[in-house]
Design a protein around this motif. Structure first.
Motif, short mmCIF file in Angstrom:
data_model
loop_
_atom_site.label_atom_id
_atom_site.label_comp_id
_atom_site.label_asym_id
_atom_site.label_seq_id
_atom_site.Cartn_x
_atom_site.Cartn_y
_atom_site.Cartn_z
N CYS A 48 -119.69 -46.97 69.50
CA CYS A 48 -118.95 -46.34 68.39
C CYS A 48 -118.78 -44.84 68.59
CB CYS A 48 -119.58 -46.67 67.05
SG CYS A 48 -120.79 -45.51 66.51
N GLY A 49 -119.27 -44.35 69.74
CA GLY A 49 -118.96 -42.95 70.09
C GLY A 49 -120.06 -41.94 69.85
N PHE A 50 -121.29 -42.39 69.64
CA PHE A 50 -122.37 -41.42 69.42
C PHE A 50 -122.84 -40.77 70.74
CE2 PHE A 50 -123.87 -43.88 65.40
CZ PHE A 50 -122.83 -43.33 64.67
N GLY A 51 -122.45 -41.40 71.87
CA GLY A 51 -122.81 -40.82 73.17
C GLY A 51 -124.20 -41.21 73.66
N ILE A 52 -124.44 -40.95 74.96
CA ILE A 52 -125.75 -41.19 75.58
C ILE A 52 -126.06 -39.95 76.44
CG2 ILE A 52 -127.16 -42.74 77.00
CD1 ILE A 52 -124.81 -44.78 76.79
N PRO A 53 -127.16 -39.27 76.29
CA PRO A 53 -128.12 -39.45 75.20
C PRO A 53 -127.53 -38.93 73.88
CG PRO A 53 -128.73 -37.54 76.51
CD PRO A 53 -127.54 -38.15 77.18
N ARG A 54 -128.24 -39.21 72.81
CA ARG A 54 -127.79 -38.80 71.48
C ARG A 54 -129.02 -38.52 70.63
NH1 ARG A 54 -126.71 -43.99 72.59
NH2 ARG A 54 -128.04 -45.53 71.58
N GLU A 55 -128.77 -37.94 69.49
CA GLU A 55 -129.88 -37.68 68.58
C GLU A 55 -130.38 -39.02 68.01
OE1 GLU A 55 -128.68 -34.81 65.62
OE2 GLU A 55 -130.61 -35.05 64.59
N SER A 56 -131.67 -39.16 67.84
CA SER A 56 -132.18 -40.40 67.25
C SER A 56 -131.75 -40.47 65.78
CB SER A 56 -133.70 -40.47 67.36
OG SER A 56 -134.28 -39.49 66.55
N MET A 57 -131.72 -41.68 65.24
CA MET A 57 -131.29 -41.84 63.84
C MET A 57 -132.17 -42.84 63.10
SD MET A 57 -127.45 -43.00 64.89
CE MET A 57 -127.16 -41.81 66.18
N HIS A 58 -132.03 -42.85 61.79
CA HIS A 58 -132.82 -43.78 60.98
C HIS A 58 -132.04 -44.15 59.73
CE1 HIS A 58 -134.00 -39.80 59.31
NE2 HIS A 58 -133.80 -40.46 58.18
N LEU A 59 -132.56 -45.15 59.01
CA LEU A 59 -131.92 -45.57 57.76
C LEU A 59 -132.64 -44.94 56.59
CD1 LEU A 59 -131.49 -49.41 58.43
CD2 LEU A 59 -129.74 -47.63 58.61
N GLU A 60 -131.88 -44.61 55.55
CA GLU A 60 -132.54 -44.15 54.33
C GLU A 60 -131.75 -44.58 53.10
OE1 GLU A 60 -132.81 -39.88 55.41
OE2 GLU A 60 -131.33 -39.53 53.85
N GLY A 61 -132.40 -44.51 51.94
CA GLY A 61 -131.73 -44.81 50.67
C GLY A 61 -131.87 -46.26 50.24
N ASP A 62 -130.76 -46.78 49.65
CA ASP A 62 -130.72 -48.11 49.04
C ASP A 62 -130.83 -49.20 50.12
OD1 ASP A 62 -130.09 -50.44 47.78
OD2 ASP A 62 -128.09 -49.81 47.10
N PRO A 63 -131.84 -50.06 50.05
CA PRO A 63 -131.99 -51.12 51.06
C PRO A 63 -130.76 -52.03 51.16
CG PRO A 63 -133.94 -50.99 49.68
CD PRO A 63 -132.92 -50.08 49.06
N GLN A 64 -130.00 -52.20 50.06
CA GLN A 64 -128.81 -53.07 50.09
C GLN A 64 -127.63 -52.38 50.77
OE1 GLN A 64 -129.32 -56.13 49.34
NE2 GLN A 64 -131.37 -55.50 48.63
N GLY A 118 -137.48 -43.93 51.95
CA GLY A 118 -137.17 -43.75 50.53
C GLY A 118 -137.09 -42.27 50.17
N ARG A 119 -136.84 -42.01 48.89
CA ARG A 119 -136.75 -40.61 48.42
C ARG A 119 -138.04 -39.85 48.66
NH1 ARG A 119 -133.43 -40.98 43.00
NH2 ARG A 119 -131.37 -41.13 43.91
N ASP A 120 -139.15 -40.58 48.64
CA ASP A 120 -140.46 -39.93 48.83
C ASP A 120 -140.73 -39.65 50.31
OD1 ASP A 120 -140.65 -42.49 49.75
OD2 ASP A 120 -142.31 -43.11 48.47
N GLY A 121 -139.75 -40.00 51.17
CA GLY A 121 -139.91 -39.74 52.61
C GLY A 121 -140.76 -40.78 53.31
N MET A 122 -141.18 -41.81 52.56
CA MET A 122 -142.03 -42.85 53.16
C MET A 122 -141.17 -44.01 53.67
SD MET A 122 -144.99 -41.65 52.98
CE MET A 122 -146.00 -43.05 53.40
#
Ligand code: SF4
Length: 315
Positions: A48-64, A118-122
């Motif tokens: 999708c164009g993020f490139g290699i290498p790229r910054e690591s990423m994570h999910l946050e917010g609403d699980p749905q 989550g919002r609490d950073g956990m």
């Protein structure tokens, strides 16, 4: 035999597409399963164009509806990945995939238990990677698994069994899928289905018996959906023992008293967890050949996937 086509997270094939330029080669998938399948690699983040290498990423917010965020610069890249994912699944429709193996724990490719902050950073392990989520919604009947879970012998057999069944189903449909072929397909998978769910076996049997009263497309959809639902249910010692005893009934007249006794003992050892399933299956296959049982010869329960994969050799 034409190979089964499977989608796979590219890094599992040893391709250096991870955010740090590394990979997650899985030798079972490449060297063992790879002999029987043809892989269609998909790396959502690289494609999708993020490139290699790229910054690591994570999910946050609403699980749905989680947000995909870069870990250091905190950029929200959800839309970029999502719009690519919706296009990619449409392309994959042409690939005739019979399954997909996802890379676990990835915010893009993980199938389940992906960390969501989550919002609490956990972090809580309750998420699904963005692409994996889009794929599973678009193809609800295609079997999916993750690299880690495939090291569990029960989950491994279940997944591989389902991809081979789906391949045979697709071939039958590809050859016209007329009622006669569906009856034969059902008949040859009857005991395999029974080893997962006798209830589903009965419903599928009814569906096939009333095939002439249902519109063809509707019949196929209903059958495939029930079939895949059945095969997802766990096949247990008890269910397999029932099927093995049922199989024994076909040899009532042929087996000598000694052969009967031996088979009963082997089934009993399997039931008590002393022997792997391959032991009674091998003995029954021997009798099928010896006494020429045409109906059992065609039963996929006795040969559901290549024996070299040794999927029924665990206790
Ligand atoms: S986990 Fe998915 S997105 Fe990450 S490198 Fe592997 S294939 Fe690409």
């Amino acid at each position: 035999m034409e190979k089964v086509r499977l989608g796979i997270s590219t890094c599992l094939l040893g391709e250096p597409v991870r955010y740090d330029g590394g990979h997650r080669l899985d030798r079972f998938l490449t060297d063992t399963l790879g002999r029987y399948v043809e892989y269609m690699p998909v790396c959502p983040e690289a494609e999708c164009g993020f490139g290699i290498p790229r910054e690591s990423m994570h999910l946050e917010g609403d699980p749905q509806a989680p947000t995909l965020v870069t870990s250091r610069t905190k950029r929200d890249v959800t839309d970029q990945l999502l719009s690519w994912a919706h296009k990619r699944v449409k392309e994959l429709e042409r690939e005739n995939l019979c399954g997909f193996i996802f890379k676990s724990n990835s915010p893009s490719s993980g199938m389940e238990r992906v960390k969501i902050f989550g919002r609490d950073g956990m972090p809580r392990k309750i998420g699904t990677g963005i692409f994996a989520g889009v794929f599973m919604k678009y193809f609800p009947l295609i079997p999916v698994e993750e690299d880690g879970r495939l090291h569990d012998p029960v989950l491994r057999e279940s997944f591989i069994e389902r991809i081979f069944v789906l391949k045979r189903w697709r071939e039958m449909i590809g050859q016209g899928g007329k009622i006669g072929s569906l009856v034969e397909f059902h008949s040859r998978h009857k005991l395999l289905i029974m080893a997962h769910s006798a209830r589903h076996g009965a419903s599928l049997g009814k569906l096939v018996a009333g095939a002439k009263t249902i519109q063809e497309q509707e019949l196929r959809e209903q059958y495939q959906s029930l079939l895949m639902e059945a095969l997802k249910l766990r096949s247990t010692l008890k269910k397999n023992t029932n099927v093995l005893q049922h199989l024994m009934g076909y040899f009532k007249k042929e087996l000598s008293a000694d052969e009967k006794q031996e088979l009963l003992e082997v089934i009993d050892h399997y039931h008590r967890g002393d022997f792997p399933l391959i032991v009674p299956i091998t003995l029954i296959n021997h009798y099928v050949r010896k006494y020429e049982q045409p109906y059992l010869k065609g039963q996929y329960y006795l040969n559901p996937h290549p024996v070299e994969l040794q999927l029924r050799n665990h206790v």
